[in-house]
Design a protein around this motif. Structure first.
Motif, PDB file in Angstrom:
ATOM      1  N   ARG A  50       8.045  11.025   9.717  1.00 11.02           N
ATOM      2  CA  ARG A  50       7.145  10.344   8.775  1.00 11.02           C
ATOM      3  C   ARG A  50       6.148  11.328   8.187  1.00 11.02           C
ATOM      4  O   ARG A  50       5.905  11.346   6.973  1.00 11.02           O
ATOM      5  CB  ARG A  50       6.403   9.217   9.514  1.00 11.02           C
ATOM      6  N   ASN A  51       5.569  12.165   9.037  1.00  3.42           N
ATOM      7  CA  ASN A  51       4.591  13.139   8.557  1.00  3.42           C
ATOM      8  C   ASN A  51       5.243  14.192   7.669  1.00  3.42           C
ATOM      9  O   ASN A  51       4.637  14.673   6.702  1.00  3.42           O
ATOM     10  CB  ASN A  51       3.895  13.808   9.746  1.00  3.42           C
ATOM     11  N   THR A  52       6.489  14.553   7.983  1.00  2.26           N
ATOM     12  CA  THR A  52       7.205  15.515   7.143  1.00  2.26           C
ATOM     13  C   THR A  52       7.530  14.910   5.781  1.00  2.26           C
ATOM     14  O   THR A  52       7.415  15.576   4.738  1.00  2.26           O
ATOM     15  CB  THR A  52       8.504  15.960   7.842  1.00  2.26           C
ATOM     16  N   LEU A  53       7.922  13.634   5.810  1.00  3.42           N
ATOM     17  CA  LEU A  53       8.323  12.947   4.583  1.00  3.42           C
ATOM     18  C   LEU A  53       7.142  12.755   3.636  1.00  3.42           C
ATOM     19  O   LEU A  53       7.281  12.879   2.415  1.00  3.42           O
ATOM     20  CB  LEU A  53       8.937  11.591   4.934  1.00  3.42           C
ATOM     21  N   LEU A  54       5.975  12.456   4.200  1.00  2.00           N
ATOM     22  CA  LEU A  54       4.818  12.093   3.381  1.00  2.00           C
ATOM     23  C   LEU A  54       3.650  13.044   3.638  1.00  2.00           C
ATOM     24  O   LEU A  54       2.510  12.605   3.791  1.00  2.00           O
ATOM     25  CB  LEU A  54       4.401  10.641   3.687  1.00  2.00           C
ATOM     26  N   HIS A  55       3.923  14.318   3.655  1.00  2.78           N
ATOM     27  CA  HIS A  55       2.857  15.268   3.972  1.00  2.78           C
ATOM     28  C   HIS A  55       2.107  15.689   2.705  1.00  2.78           C
ATOM     29  O   HIS A  55       2.645  15.663   1.600  1.00  2.78           O
ATOM     30  CB  HIS A  55       3.439  16.508   4.659  1.00  2.78           C
ATOM     31  N   ALA A  62      -1.812   8.600  -0.811  1.00  6.57           N
ATOM     32  CA  ALA A  62      -1.877   8.467   0.645  1.00  6.57           C
ATOM     33  C   ALA A  62      -2.420   7.092   1.025  1.00  6.57           C
ATOM     34  O   ALA A  62      -1.920   6.444   1.953  1.00  6.57           O
ATOM     35  CB  ALA A  62      -2.755   9.578   1.230  1.00  6.57           C
ATOM     36  N   THR A  63      -3.453   6.647   0.326  1.00  7.11           N
ATOM     37  CA  THR A  63      -4.008   5.311   0.590  1.00  7.11           C
ATOM     38  C   THR A  63      -2.995   4.226   0.246  1.00  7.11           C
ATOM     39  O   THR A  63      -2.853   3.237   0.978  1.00  7.11           O
ATOM     40  CB  THR A  63      -5.297   5.109  -0.220  1.00  7.11           C
ATOM     41  N   GLN A  64      -2.299   4.401  -0.870  1.00  6.89           N
ATOM     42  CA  GLN A  64      -1.319   3.395  -1.291  1.00  6.89           C
ATOM     43  C   GLN A  64      -0.208   3.238  -0.259  1.00  6.89           C
ATOM     44  O   GLN A  64       0.253   2.127   0.025  1.00  6.89           O
ATOM     45  CB  GLN A  64      -0.730   3.778  -2.642  1.00  6.89           C
ATOM     46  N   LEU A  65       0.257   4.358   0.333  1.00  7.60           N
ATOM     47  CA  LEU A  65       1.375   4.325   1.257  1.00  7.60           C
ATOM     48  C   LEU A  65       0.970   4.098   2.705  1.00  7.60           C
ATOM     49  O   LEU A  65       1.824   4.069   3.593  1.00  7.60           O
ATOM     50  CB  LEU A  65       2.163   5.637   1.165  1.00  7.60           C
ATOM     51  N   ALA A  66      -0.327   3.921   2.960  1.00  9.90           N
ATOM     52  CA  ALA A  66      -0.801   3.739   4.339  1.00  9.90           C
ATOM     53  C   ALA A  66      -0.123   2.552   5.037  1.00  9.90           C
ATOM     54  O   ALA A  66       0.251   2.668   6.209  1.00  9.90           O
ATOM     55  CB  ALA A  66      -2.317   3.582   4.354  1.00  9.90           C
ATOM     56  N   PRO A  67       0.060   1.391   4.377  1.00  6.98           N
ATOM     57  CA  PRO A  67       0.735   0.279   5.071  1.00  6.98           C
ATOM     58  C   PRO A  67       2.159   0.622   5.494  1.00  6.98           C
ATOM     59  O   PRO A  67       2.614   0.200   6.555  1.00  6.98           O
ATOM     60  CB  PRO A  67       0.719  -0.849   4.033  1.00  6.98           C
ATOM     61  N   LEU A  68       2.865   1.400   4.671  1.00  6.09           N
ATOM     62  CA  LEU A  68       4.231   1.775   5.019  1.00  6.09           C
ATOM     63  C   LEU A  68       4.239   2.764   6.175  1.00  6.09           C
ATOM     64  O   LEU A  68       5.078   2.668   7.081  1.00  6.09           O
ATOM     65  CB  LEU A  68       4.931   2.383   3.800  1.00  6.09           C
ATOM     66  N   ARG A  69       3.311   3.689   6.170  1.00  5.40           N
ATOM     67  CA  ARG A  69       3.211   4.646   7.285  1.00  5.40           C
ATOM     68  C   ARG A  69       2.966   3.904   8.589  1.00  5.40           C
ATOM     69  O   ARG A  69       3.573   4.222   9.618  1.00  5.40           O
ATOM     70  CB  ARG A  69       2.088   5.653   7.029  1.00  5.40           C
ATOM     71  N   ALA A  70       2.092   2.898   8.543  1.00  5.33           N
ATOM     72  CA  ALA A  70       1.807   2.115   9.751  1.00  5.33           C
ATOM     73  C   ALA A  70       3.032   1.311  10.181  1.00  5.33           C
ATOM     74  O   ALA A  70       3.297   1.164  11.380  1.00  5.33           O
ATOM     75  CB  ALA A  70       0.624   1.185   9.495  1.00  5.33           C
ATOM     76  N   ALA A  71       3.784   0.807   9.214  1.00 11.87           N
ATOM     77  CA  ALA A  71       4.965   0.007   9.538  1.00 11.87           C
ATOM     78  C   ALA A  71       6.023   0.844  10.241  1.00 11.87           C
ATOM     79  O   ALA A  71       6.738   0.343  11.119  1.00 11.87           O
ATOM     80  CB  ALA A  71       5.539  -0.614   8.265  1.00 11.87           C
ATOM     81  N   PHE A  72       6.154   2.114   9.857  1.00 10.43           N
ATOM     82  CA  PHE A  72       7.110   2.987  10.533  1.00 10.43           C
ATOM     83  C   PHE A  72       6.834   3.030  12.044  1.00 10.43           C
ATOM     84  O   PHE A  72       7.761   2.935  12.854  1.00 10.43           O
ATOM     85  CB  PHE A  72       7.029   4.412   9.977  1.00 10.43           C
ATOM     86  N   MET A  73       5.573   3.185  12.398  1.00 14.15           N
ATOM     87  CA  MET A  73       5.218   3.332  13.809  1.00 14.15           C
ATOM     88  C   MET A  73       5.192   2.001  14.553  1.00 14.15           C
ATOM     89  O   MET A  73       5.334   1.962  15.770  1.00 14.15           O
ATOM     90  CB  MET A  73       3.845   4.017  13.930  1.00 14.15           C
ATOM     91  N   ALA A  74       5.030   0.894  13.823  1.00 15.80           N
ATOM     92  CA  ALA A  74       4.939  -0.417  14.469  1.00 15.80           C
ATOM     93  C   ALA A  74       6.293  -1.088  14.640  1.00 15.80           C
ATOM     94  O   ALA A  74       6.384  -2.153  15.251  1.00 15.80           O
ATOM     95  CB  ALA A  74       4.013  -1.327  13.653  1.00 15.80           C
ATOM     96  N   ALA A  75       7.356  -0.488  14.122  1.00 13.44           N
ATOM     97  CA  ALA A  75       8.676  -1.116  14.180  1.00 13.44           C
ATOM     98  C   ALA A  75       9.106  -1.329  15.624  1.00 13.44           C
ATOM     99  O   ALA A  75       8.864  -0.492  16.500  1.00 13.44           O
ATOM    100  CB  ALA A  75       9.698  -0.259  13.444  1.00 13.44           C
ATOM    101  N   GLU A  76       9.761  -2.455  15.860  1.00 13.93           N
ATOM    102  CA  GLU A  76      10.208  -2.773  17.210  1.00 13.93           C
ATOM    103  C   GLU A  76      11.358  -1.868  17.656  1.00 13.93           C
ATOM    104  O   GLU A  76      11.548  -1.655  18.849  1.00 13.93           O
ATOM    105  CB  GLU A  76      10.654  -4.240  17.279  1.00 13.93           C
ATOM    106  N   ARG A  77      12.148  -1.400  16.714  1.00 12.98           N
ATOM    107  CA  ARG A  77      13.296  -0.544  17.048  1.00 12.98           C
ATOM    108  C   ARG A  77      13.129   0.821  16.378  1.00 12.98           C
ATOM    109  O   ARG A  77      13.667   1.062  15.288  1.00 12.98           O
ATOM    110  CB  ARG A  77      14.590  -1.215  16.621  1.00 12.98           C
ATOM    111  N   VAL A 135       2.772  -2.198  -0.672  1.00 14.23           N
ATOM    112  CA  VAL A 135       2.522  -0.963  -1.421  1.00 14.23           C
ATOM    113  C   VAL A 135       2.597  -1.231  -2.922  1.00 14.23           C
ATOM    114  O   VAL A 135       1.787  -0.725  -3.702  1.00 14.23           O
ATOM    115  CB  VAL A 135       3.526   0.131  -1.013  1.00 14.23           C
ATOM    116  N   LEU A 136       3.568  -2.033  -3.342  1.00 14.32           N
ATOM    117  CA  LEU A 136       3.720  -2.449  -4.733  1.00 14.32           C
ATOM    118  C   LEU A 136       3.540  -3.963  -4.834  1.00 14.32           C
ATOM    119  O   LEU A 136       3.906  -4.690  -3.902  1.00 14.32           O
ATOM    120  CB  LEU A 136       5.101  -2.067  -5.277  1.00 14.32           C
ATOM    121  N   PRO A 137       3.009  -4.447  -5.957  1.00 15.36           N
ATOM    122  CA  PRO A 137       2.885  -5.902  -6.121  1.00 15.36           C
ATOM    123  C   PRO A 137       4.257  -6.531  -6.354  1.00 15.36           C
ATOM    124  O   PRO A 137       5.156  -5.894  -6.928  1.00 15.36           O
ATOM    125  CB  PRO A 137       2.010  -6.039  -7.369  1.00 15.36           C
ATOM    126  N   PRO A 138       4.464  -7.757  -5.921  1.00 12.95           N
ATOM    127  CA  PRO A 138       5.753  -8.415  -6.181  1.00 12.95           C
ATOM    128  C   PRO A 138       5.913  -8.707  -7.668  1.00 12.95           C
ATOM    129  O   PRO A 138       4.939  -8.881  -8.399  1.00 12.95           O
ATOM    130  CB  PRO A 138       5.656  -9.718  -5.369  1.00 12.95           C
TER     131      PRO A 138
END
Length: 447
Positions: A50-55, A62-77, A135-138
């Motif tokens: 994740r850090n390599t992808l979005l460094h 960075a602020t816009q993608l913060a929810p996605l970065r958090a989702a990567f680490m919170a995934a159950e699998r 990250v993006l509006p629907p």
């Protein structure tokens, strides 16, 4: 969690407990290393990729993608996330777009999607991901797809831009937006628009091959063109009605409505048995039972079924209801329980399955519902015919309810409800005639 690599007193144990260093331990957290990376554990490997992808992102992206970065680490699998980060085309697209240092926009993704079919599929998945995590509006993707189809068509046929562009924007798109305001857009509605655009271009190309413009065309050329091709050509009627109303574009060219086959129902006993099977047969998959019940009981088109959300369910006077249009319908108890179970037992779809549940029938891409075609295939595979089931349900409902009541219950246009009422009356008359003929033959045989 440690990897058990040794035995102490006949029992399996980890390396440190046996007095040996653990070669399978993650050097960052001590957990079991991932078989994919061979050193870090799955979650630490996700953090590394994740850090390599979005460094080195500027502050705004960075602020816009913060929810996605958090989702990567919170995934159950985390292993599924790791595989996606390492191998998927949509993850590479995420990296390439983020490397530009700009905020993500739908317009940028649309540009990438237009570069090829593979790019479109990767972009659609990434877009769904970005929308699902905020990250993006629907937006209405079916309306956007019509705009993209128009842009591609005008790019291929720029000479028709002055005629085709206004037609699509002020006629086709206006109606598509009006329908979307009443109910969720569907792929079928987008195809309705594609067909009108494509048939208009096909007619204009045919006339050009005859060295004619649309304003010079006569009824004879139009009739010959219609007769020489598939029945979908009759959809050009919409385009020619629009051009004729504007006078200067064409004369009053007539195209008959495209004929539609009368819907055929099924035997009422078979219809009833299928409904009972959907409501009570625990051997059927839950999604098949729920979708089949809505089809067989309310005659709902599958494009409407897949667009249902938990928000369409409610409670009124202590009874569970479903809202198929503007009027809530009280659900019979077997179906009420079935839909409640469907909401509670939503399957996880890939690593992004921890997105908020928004559909009763979720799709494989984040934030999307299932396609009508895939649902139709699975219903047919379990012995539930789509068209005859829907026709029988609507005929039965039209026999019992007047069109003014049926339309707001099921989301039908009042004219459509009236047509089903007439079909129900026709079917009833045919049944009575058949019964009278059978009785007459019976009396003749007795005499």
């Amino acid at each position: 969690m440690k990897v058990l690599i040794a035995r102490t007193g006949g029992q399996r144990t980890c390396g440190p407990c046996a007095g040996h260093p653990d070669p399978y331990a993650c050097p960052r957290c001590g957990g079991a290393s991932s078989p994919i990376t061979g050193d870090l554990c799955d979650r630490c490997a996700v953090n590394h990729h994740r850090n390599t992808l979005l460094h080195d992102l500027p502050p705004d992206p960075a602020t816009q993608l913060a929810p996605l970065r958090a989702a990567f680490m919170a995934a159950e699998r985390p292993r599924t996330v790791l595989t996606w980060l390492r191998t998927s085309a949509s993850a590479r697209l995420l990296h390439e777009t983020a490397a530009c240092g700009r905020l993500f926009t739908h317009a940028d993704l649309d540009t990438v999607a237009g570069s090829g079919r593979g790019a479109a599929q990767s972009t659609d998945y990434l877009r769904g991901l970005l929308v699902a995590f905020g990250v993006l509006p629907p937006r209405d993707e079916h309306l956007a797809a019509i705009e993209r189809h128009l842009a591609r068509t005008l790019g291929q046929h720029p000479k028709y831009a002055m005629l085709l562009g206004p037609y699509v924007r002020w006629s086709v798109m206006t109606r598509a937006r009006r329908r979307a305001a009443r109910s969720a857009s569907t792929r079928g509605r987008a195809r309705w628009s594609y067909t009108r655009i494509n048939t208009a271009v096909a007619l204009l190309e045919h006339l050009a091959s005859l060295d004619l413009t649309l304003s010079e065309a006569t009824q004879l050329e139009v009739d010959r063109w219609l007769a020489a091709g598939p029945s979908t050509r009759y959809e050009v009627r919409d385009f020619l009605v629009w051009t004729a109303r504007r006078g200067r574009h064409s004369g009053d060219l007539l195209v008959p409505h495209r004929g539609k086959a009368e819907p055929e129902g099924m035997d009422e006993d078979i219809h009833w048995d299928l409904l009972q099977q959907c409501l009570h047969d625990e051997d059927l998959p839950l999604d098949v039972r729920a979708a089949g019940s809505l089809l067989l009981l309310f005659g709902q088109h599958l494009t409407h079924v897949i667009a249902l959300t938990p928000g369409h369910l409610g409670v009124q006077d202590g009874h569970q209801t479903i809202r198929l249009d503007s009027t809530p319908i009280r659900l019979p108890q077997p179906l009420a329980t079935l839909l409640t179970r469907l909401v509670e037992q939503q399957p996880r779809q890939g690593w992004s399955g921890n997105t908020p549940v928004t559909w009763l029938f979720p799709g494989s891409r984040p934030g999307t519902h299932r396609s009508a075609s895939s649902l139709a295939r699975v219903l047919t595979r379990h012995g539930i015919p789509i068209r005859s089931s829907r026709a029988t349900a609507l005929i039965q409902l039209a026999e019992e309810l007047p069109p003014a009541v049926l339309a707001p219950l099921l989301g039908l246009h009042v004219i459509t409800a009236l047509q089903w009422r007439r079909r129900a009356a026709t079917d009833w008359t045919t049944y009575l005639q058949a019964r009278q003929q059978a009785i007459g033959r019976h009396h003749q045989n007795k005499n």
